[in-house]
Structure formats: structure tokens, C-alpha cells
Design an enzyme around this catalytic site. Structure first.
Site, PDB file in Angstrom:
ATOM      1  N   TYR A  65       0.847  -1.191   0.000  1.00 21.31           N
ATOM      2  CA  TYR A  65       0.000   0.000   0.000  1.00 21.31           C
ATOM      3  C   TYR A  65       0.883   1.242   0.000  1.00 21.31           C
ATOM      4  O   TYR A  65       1.493   1.585   0.990  1.00 21.31           O
ATOM      5  CB  TYR A  65      -0.940   0.026   1.218  1.00 21.31           C
ATOM      6  CG  TYR A  65      -1.884  -1.167   1.333  1.00 21.31           C
ATOM      7  CD1 TYR A  65      -2.266  -1.909   0.218  1.00 21.31           C
ATOM      8  CD2 TYR A  65      -2.404  -1.542   2.567  1.00 21.31           C
ATOM      9  CE1 TYR A  65      -3.130  -2.998   0.332  1.00 21.31           C
ATOM     10  CE2 TYR A  65      -3.277  -2.619   2.689  1.00 21.31           C
ATOM     11  CZ  TYR A  65      -3.622  -3.344   1.564  1.00 21.31           C
ATOM     12  OH  TYR A  65      -4.482  -4.420   1.692  1.00 21.31           O
ATOM     13  N   SER A 211     -12.790  -5.547   1.877  1.00 20.87           N
ATOM     14  CA  SER A 211     -13.809  -4.875   1.037  1.00 20.87           C
ATOM     15  C   SER A 211     -15.231  -5.325   1.395  1.00 20.87           C
ATOM     16  O   SER A 211     -16.036  -5.633   0.510  1.00 20.87           O
ATOM     17  CB  SER A 211     -13.523  -5.082  -0.462  1.00 20.87           C
ATOM     18  OG  SER A 211     -12.281  -4.527  -0.822  1.00 20.87           O
ATOM     19  N   PHE A 217     -19.206   0.687  -2.745  1.00 22.29           N
ATOM     20  CA  PHE A 217     -20.448   0.598  -3.525  1.00 22.29           C
ATOM     21  C   PHE A 217     -21.648   0.332  -2.619  1.00 22.29           C
ATOM     22  O   PHE A 217     -22.729   0.902  -2.800  1.00 22.29           O
ATOM     23  CB  PHE A 217     -20.338  -0.504  -4.596  1.00 22.29           C
ATOM     24  CG  PHE A 217     -21.658  -0.800  -5.259  1.00 22.29           C
ATOM     25  CD1 PHE A 217     -22.223   0.118  -6.148  1.00 22.29           C
ATOM     26  CD2 PHE A 217     -22.355  -1.964  -4.974  1.00 22.29           C
ATOM     27  CE1 PHE A 217     -23.468  -0.131  -6.731  1.00 22.29           C
ATOM     28  CE2 PHE A 217     -23.594  -2.226  -5.556  1.00 22.29           C
ATOM     29  CZ  PHE A 217     -24.148  -1.307  -6.435  1.00 22.29           C
ATOM     30  N   SER A 219     -21.998   1.265   0.289  1.00 25.82           N
ATOM     31  CA  SER A 219     -22.237   2.436   1.142  1.00 25.82           C
ATOM     32  C   SER A 219     -22.870   3.578   0.360  1.00 25.82           C
ATOM     33  O   SER A 219     -23.705   4.305   0.888  1.00 25.82           O
ATOM     34  CB  SER A 219     -20.914   2.978   1.718  1.00 25.82           C
ATOM     35  OG  SER A 219     -20.297   2.015   2.515  1.00 25.82           O
ATOM     36  N   GLY A 221     -23.473   3.419  -3.442  1.00 28.90           N
ATOM     37  CA  GLY A 221     -24.160   3.090  -4.688  1.00 28.90           C
ATOM     38  C   GLY A 221     -23.442   3.594  -5.924  1.00 28.90           C
ATOM     39  O   GLY A 221     -22.273   3.988  -5.875  1.00 28.90           O
TER      40      GLY A 221
HETATM   41  P1  ATR Z   1     -11.572  -1.803   1.342  1.00 23.61           P
HETATM   42  O1  ATR Z   1     -11.558  -2.987   2.253  1.00 23.61           O
HETATM   43  O2  ATR Z   1     -10.988  -2.127   0.001  1.00 23.61           O
HETATM   44  O3  ATR Z   1     -11.048  -0.556   1.974  1.00 23.61           O
HETATM   45  P2  ATR Z   1     -14.437  -1.350   1.799  1.00 23.61           P
HETATM   46  O4  ATR Z   1     -14.147  -1.421   3.242  1.00 23.61           O
HETATM   47  O5  ATR Z   1     -15.426  -2.274   1.217  1.00 23.61           O
HETATM   48  O6  ATR Z   1     -13.113  -1.533   0.960  1.00 23.61           O
HETATM   49  O7  ATR Z   1     -14.867   0.113   1.384  1.00 23.61           O
HETATM   50  C1  ATR Z   1     -14.042   1.240   1.581  1.00 23.61           C
HETATM   51  C2  ATR Z   1     -14.697   2.426   0.922  1.00 23.61           C
HETATM   52  O8  ATR Z   1     -15.967   2.650   1.546  1.00 23.61           O
HETATM   53  C3  ATR Z   1     -13.914   3.704   1.046  1.00 23.61           C
HETATM   54  O9  ATR Z   1     -14.000   4.391  -0.166  1.00 23.61           O
HETATM   55  C4  ATR Z   1     -14.644   4.466   2.157  1.00 23.61           C
HETATM   56  O10 ATR Z   1     -14.604   5.838   1.928  1.00 23.61           O
HETATM   57  P3  ATR Z   1     -14.217   6.904   3.095  1.00 23.61           P
HETATM   58  O11 ATR Z   1     -12.743   6.801   3.244  1.00 23.61           O
HETATM   59  O12 ATR Z   1     -14.667   8.188   2.528  1.00 23.61           O
HETATM   60  O13 ATR Z   1     -14.970   6.484   4.322  1.00 23.61           O
HETATM   61  C5  ATR Z   1     -16.070   3.989   2.019  1.00 23.61           C
HETATM   62  N1  ATR Z   1     -16.773   3.919   3.303  1.00 23.61           N
HETATM   63  C6  ATR Z   1     -16.399   3.246   4.412  1.00 23.61           C
HETATM   64  N2  ATR Z   1     -17.326   3.366   5.373  1.00 23.61           N
HETATM   65  C7  ATR Z   1     -18.300   4.151   4.882  1.00 23.61           C
HETATM   66  C8  ATR Z   1     -19.525   4.645   5.403  1.00 23.61           C
HETATM   67  N3  ATR Z   1     -19.922   4.311   6.612  1.00 23.61           N
HETATM   68  N4  ATR Z   1     -20.284   5.450   4.607  1.00 23.61           N
HETATM   69  C9  ATR Z   1     -19.891   5.772   3.356  1.00 23.61           C
HETATM   70  N5  ATR Z   1     -18.735   5.331   2.798  1.00 23.61           N
HETATM   71  C10 ATR Z   1     -17.953   4.525   3.551  1.00 23.61           C
END
Ligand code: ATR
Length: 348
Positions: A65, A211, A217, A219, A221
Site C-alpha cells: 500500500y 472490502s 459501492f 455504502s 451506490g
Molecule cells: P476496502 O476494504 O478495500 O477498503 P471497503 O471497506 O469495502 O473496501 O470500502 C471502503 C470504501 O468505503 C472507502 O472508499 C470508504 O470511503 P471513506 O474513506 O470516505 O470512508 C467507504 N466507506 C467506508 N465506510 C463508509 C460509510 N460508513 N459510509 C460511506 N462510505 C464509507
């Protein structure tokens, strides 16, 4: 203003070797790369501290990362007595050579990667060290042999694999007990349920769901695609292509409507669906915002009936999802078969 988190975060046993973690973790990748704009470092460190204070102590990073910048950030967050309060998971397995990403699992690489991660994180021992992607040129037994040595030397406490097939998991587990498998598991990513999840359960291996919000998505859409910057990793993922998003949009609309009926947010419903898969499953949602973190933690107190689970699942049947979860150029568990151990001896 972000409100306080009114939920006691339970603890859970992850795997059968003694590791105990918070029942929900925190994916740290987006704090340094992949999604959205970079937010100021002090803000991200404050988020890490907020998470730990709230009881979300299972932190997930990887050397890839950034590369490296996320481990450096997390390392800064661990200073001042925080390290002792967390379960720190990181990963190895990719090298940037002459501008090209290469998956590597050979022993000298594994050792150097571990030492690099320890130095960047500023710690003596990694609580859970995953092979992030499986090198299909190196028998998994060879990689595991080196990980076993790192455990014996006290540099690693527990070992995990990420994006590994059932047969690779079995082979690895026979060399050294695997504590956790990290895999993508959410309402719209369920291909792991057929073979990999049952294998983990048979072998007593913990399951870490990455994820779980469908990379945002579930969260936000389909409107999410209109907000993605050019360098956002989701821009290259098939599901996030506008032509697929149009078709996938209805999934979120249904989830959202059901969440409104239940008096929760779509994120909480999506996360709760993962929690309801069993007490051996730990989702690690990623966020860069305290407000979203608080929203996600509250998923731990949400209850879903079997009828509601079935209803949710009916909105995201596998055949109704348009676009693969990864582009074909990206390694997944389907690419994780490794050569037999005998072939390694023959070629070295
Ligand atoms: P990963 O495991 O790859 O990080 P994830 O947890 O499925 O993926 O989703 C992460 C994404 O969801 C991020 O883009 C995060 O955006 P923010 O950094 O702006 O929060 C978004 N996300 C996480 N929690 C959220 C919530 N409660 N409401 C809206 N978006 C959210």
C-alpha cells in the site's frame, strides 16, 4: 462533529492458534493510496487513535500500500504506547521491479520483506503476517518454510494468506498452522463461499473479510463512480465501469431501501451481513473518516433475521452482478496454485 461510538466492540478468537482481535477491524489502505484524495497525515493518525480508543484494535496494512507509505503512516500511529493495544496485521508478496509489479514468495524475498515491514512500522514483531498474493512459481511449502523460521525467530506471531485457493491453503497449513485467510467477502463478492470458506472452517482457520462494503459501492451506490478521481484504483475494476455500474445500481437501491426500513445505514446492513456469516469472520472495512468509522462500528449492534438475510441476498444474486471484482491482470485466488515441492528442488 463525529459523535462518540456507543457500542462496545466485542473481541473474538481468530483461528485456532490463540490470536484474539476486535470483532471488527480497520482496513488502513485507503488512508495512503488506492481510493480518493490523500488526507492530511495528522487526520489519519487521529483516526487510527480514535479507532483504537473505540476498541477497534485489529489494524490491517500491507507493504504494497503506497508502496510502503501506509506502513510508515500506521507505524507513526503506533507510537506513544499504542502498539501495545493493537493487533497489527501486514502483508508481503509483491515487488516493484523495473516499473513492473511482480509476485514474489521466495525465501530471501520473504525475509527481506518482513525486515522492511518491521522497520517501517517501528515494531519488533508482526502479530499477523500474510502472504498477500501467492507466487505461482514457488511451491507454497517453500514460502511457508521461511515464514515458520520468522515465527521461530520472534519476528512474526501468526501467519496468514490472502487470495489463496482451498488447495493452496491446505498445503500451506500442513507446513505451519495458518491463523487467518484474508479474502474479499461481501454481499456482492461471494465466490469464496463454495470452496474456500468451508476449507477454512474445516481447518479451524479464521476468516478476515476485506472490502466488506464492496469498496464503497454498498455504502454509496452507483453515484460513487461519478466522484472517482482518475488515479482511483476502482477506475480499473470491471464492476465500477460505468456500463456495469448502471446495471449494478439496483443492488444498492434495494439495500438502501431495506436499510431505511430497518432504521440503519446501507453500510451497517452490508457489514452486518458479513458479521452474520459466523463468529469466525472478522470484516475489516476501510475508511478515512471518523464519521464513517463510527457508522461502521454501530453495525456490530445490528441484528438481522434469517428472513432478512435471505431478502438481502436476493438483491445481490451472483448472476445479477455485472463485471468481475478484479481486472484479469490482477492476481486472485484463482491464480494461486503453486508448483509441487519436488519441482522447486529440481530448479534450484
Ligand atoms: P476496502 O476494504 O478495500 O477498503 P471497503 O471497506 O469495502 O473496501 O470500502 C471502503 C470504501 O468505503 C472507502 O472508499 C470508504 O470511503 P471513506 O474513506 O470516505 O470512508 C467507504 N466507506 C467506508 N465506510 C463508509 C460509510 N460508513 N459510509 C460511506 N462510505 C464509507
Amino acid at each position: 462533529m463525529a459523535s462518540a461510538v456507543p457500542v462496545v466492540v466485542p473481541r473474538m478468537k481468530l483461528g485456532s492458534q490463540g490470536l484474539e482481535v476486535s470483532a471488527q477491524g480497520l482496513g488502513c489502505m485507503g488512508m495512503s493510496c488506492a481510493y480518493g484524495e490523500r488526507r492530511p497525515e495528522p487526520e489519519m493518525i487521529a483516526l487510527l487513535h480514535h479507532a483504537v480508543a473505540a476498541g477497534v484494535t485489529f489494524l490491517d496494512t500491507s507493504d504494497v500500500y503506497g508502496p510502503h507509505t501506509n506502513e510508515i503512516l500506521v507505524g507513526k500511529g503506533l507510537q506513544g504506547g499504542v502498539r501495545e493495544k493493537v493487533e497489527l496485521a501486514t502483508k508481503f508478496g509483491s515487488a516493484l521491479t523495473d516499473g513492473q509489479w511482480e509476485v514474489r514468495g521466495d525465501p530471501p524475498f520473504v525475509r527481506a520483506a518482513c525486515e522492511g515491514s518491521l522497520a517501517r512500522l517501528g515494531i519488533d514483531c508482526i502479530d499477523l503476517y500474510y502472504q498477500h498474493r501467492i507466487d505461482n512459481n514457488v511451491p507454497v511449502e517453500i514460502t511457508m518454510g521461511e515464514l515458520k523460521k520468522l515465527v521461530e525467530e520472534g519476528k512474526v506471531k501468526y501467519v496468514g494468506l490472502s487470495e489463496a485457493s482451498a488447495s493452496t491453503i491446505r498445503r500451506a497449513h500442513a507446513v505451519h498452522p495458518i491463523t487467518a485467510i484474508q479474502l474479499e467477502w461481501s454481499l456482492w463478492s461471494r465466490d469464496v463461499e463454495e470452496d474456500i470458506i468451508p476449507t477454512c472452517r474445516e481447518l479451524g482457520i479464521g476468516i478476515v473479510a476485506y472490502s466488506p462494503l464492496g469498496r464503497g459501492f454498498l455504502s454509496s451506490g452507483s453515484k460513487l463512480v461519478d466522484t472517482l478521481r482518475e488515479d482511483d484504483f476502482r477506475k480499473i475494476l470491471p464492476r465500477f465501469q460505468p456500463e456495469n455500474m448502471v446495471k449494478n445500481a439496483a443492488i444498492f437501491e434495494h439495500v438502501s431501501e431495506m436499510a431505511a426500513r430497518k432504521g440503519c445505514t446501507p453500510s451497517q446492513l452490508a457489514l452486518s451481513w458479513v458479521h452474520h456469516q459466523g463468529n469466525d469472520v472478522c470484516p475489516i472495512p476501510g475508511t478515512t473518516k471518523i464519521e464513517n468509522f463510527n457508522d461502521n462500528v454501530r453495525a456490530l449492534s445490528l441484528r438481522i433475521t434469517p428472513e432478512e438475510m435471505a431478502e438481502l441476498e436476493s438483491y445481490a444474486a451472483m448472476e445479477s452482478i455485472h463485471g468481475d471484482r478484479y481486472a484479469s491482470s490482477i492476481y486472485t485466488w484463482k491464480d494461486s496454485e503453486t508448483p509441487p515441492l519436488s519441482s522447486w528442488k529440481a530448479t534450484t
